[in-house]
Scaffold this active site. Structure first.
Site, PDB file in Angstrom:
ATOM      1  N   LYS A   1     -15.721   4.641 -16.987  1.00 44.98           N
ATOM      2  CA  LYS A   1     -16.523   5.819 -17.282  1.00 44.98           C
ATOM      3  C   LYS A   1     -16.183   6.348 -18.681  1.00 44.98           C
ATOM      4  O   LYS A   1     -15.016   6.497 -19.039  1.00 44.98           O
ATOM      5  CB  LYS A   1     -16.261   6.903 -16.231  1.00 44.98           C
ATOM      6  CG  LYS A   1     -16.975   8.231 -16.482  1.00 44.98           C
ATOM      7  CD  LYS A   1     -18.479   8.063 -16.413  1.00 44.98           C
ATOM      8  CE  LYS A   1     -19.181   9.407 -16.619  1.00 44.98           C
ATOM      9  NZ  LYS A   1     -20.647   9.247 -16.648  1.00 44.98           N
TER      10      LYS A   1
ATOM     11  N   SER B   1     -32.621  -3.347 -39.851  1.00 43.58           N
ATOM     12  CA  SER B   1     -32.276  -3.040 -38.458  1.00 43.58           C
ATOM     13  C   SER B   1     -33.510  -2.569 -37.699  1.00 43.58           C
ATOM     14  O   SER B   1     -34.485  -3.288 -37.629  1.00 43.58           O
ATOM     15  CB  SER B   1     -31.134  -2.024 -38.413  1.00 43.58           C
ATOM     16  OG  SER B   1     -29.982  -2.548 -39.042  1.00 43.58           O
TER      17      SER B   1
END
Length: 306
Positions: A172, A120
């Site tokens: 949100k 990664s």
């Protein structure tokens, strides 16, 4: 009178001892200063290869960036070996390290040497180098990005807890464990993930000189051994750190036999943590523990322990 004379003699003996220990202390301090000065002169003036260790969870680190900038400016540093032993980290941490190593490589050769794990963001770090070496058993690849959350709504229904969420707009603070993920929230989150993934894939394609189609075939998030990574073009060679020095000598005309100095940075407790991060980073990266340590998007390899 006899008592006074004995007392005077004792004081004189005590003064002699004090002077002796003071002299020993001064000699020790001077010797330490000379040794320290010699060390700085050796590392600052003598041509050498610098070796920096990137271990554990990769995060944004201003001090690390400053160290890499200093290496770029240090004329006594002929080349840099980056030892990587990391399952990954935050996207920002990997990106920052990648960019800094790329700027460093514009000034001097940089070789990445992978340890047990370089996956990664750890692999993102490696491809910033001019040459990448892995062990045959190195766990690498895992080219991808993830964001983890959970859905506690059914559990809260069972225990009689109703979350109250007041926010300015539906998207949100999503995903939110206290709310079910709506199709709109999932789509918006996926768009963010894919944007970072495209950045990662672009880095791999550019640095490994692959087409986008070739890169996408191997950038599906899976991990590879060092042997497999060599076969599919993710690394240049398999072997030990000696392979890195051989490449520097033959391809970059770095003189053989140069001293290798480890570059240390950060506080002592950082290094104590770093040495144990490989196993703890892999086996302790559960959803909750990792969420507490890594805020936002992560590019990290973790085995499924369920």
């Amino acid at each position: 009178m006899s008592f006074a004379a004995d007392h005077l003699l004792d004081r004189l003996r005590l003064k002699r001892r004090l002077r002796l220990w003071q002299g020993i202390g001064i000699v020790a301090i001077v010797a330490a200063l000379f040794a320290l000065a010699a060390r700085f002169e050796l590392m600052g003036a003598q041509e050498h290869i610098a070796r920096i260790w990137i271990e554990g969870i990769i995060q944004d680190d201003a001090e690390r960036d400053m160290v890499l900038r200093d290496l770029a400016e240090d004329d006594s540093v002929r080349a840099v070996v980056v030892r990587i032993n990391s399952p990954g980290g935050t996207v920002v941490g990997g990106e920052a390290l990648y960019r800094q190593l790329r700027m460093l490589s514009e000034r001097k050769p940089v070789v990445a040497v992978m340890g047990e794990v370089a996956a990664s963001a750890g692999y993102m770090t490696a491809i910033a180098a001019d040459y990448v070496v892995a062990r045959e058993g190195t766990i690498t690849g895992s080219i991808g990005v993830l964001m983890q959350s959970a859905n506690f709504t059914k559990l809260m229904d069972k225990i009689g807890v109703e979350p109250v969420v007041i926010k300015s707009s539906p998207l949100k603070a999503v995903p939110n464990p206290m709310e079910a993920v709506t199709p709109e929230a999932k789509k918006a989150t996926q768009a963010v993930i894919m944007d970072m993934y495209d950045m990662f894939v672009g880095m791999v394609a550019e640095r490994r000189e692959m087409t986008l189609e070739q890169t996408l075939k191997i950038a599906d998030g899976r991990v590879y051994t060092g042997r497999q990574a060599k076969e599919n073009g993710l690394v240049d060679a398999t072997g030990s750190e000696e392979i890195a020095y051989e490449w520097l000598e033959t391809e970059k005309e770095i003189p053989p036999g140069l001293d290798v100095f480890d570059v240390e940075y950060g506080e002592e407790d950082f290094w104590m943590t770093a040495k144990s991060t490989l196993l703890s980073g892999i086996f302790d990266k559960t959803l909750i523990s990792e969420g507490l340590r890594l805020d936002g998007l992560v590019s990290i390899w973790q085995p499924n322990l369920q």
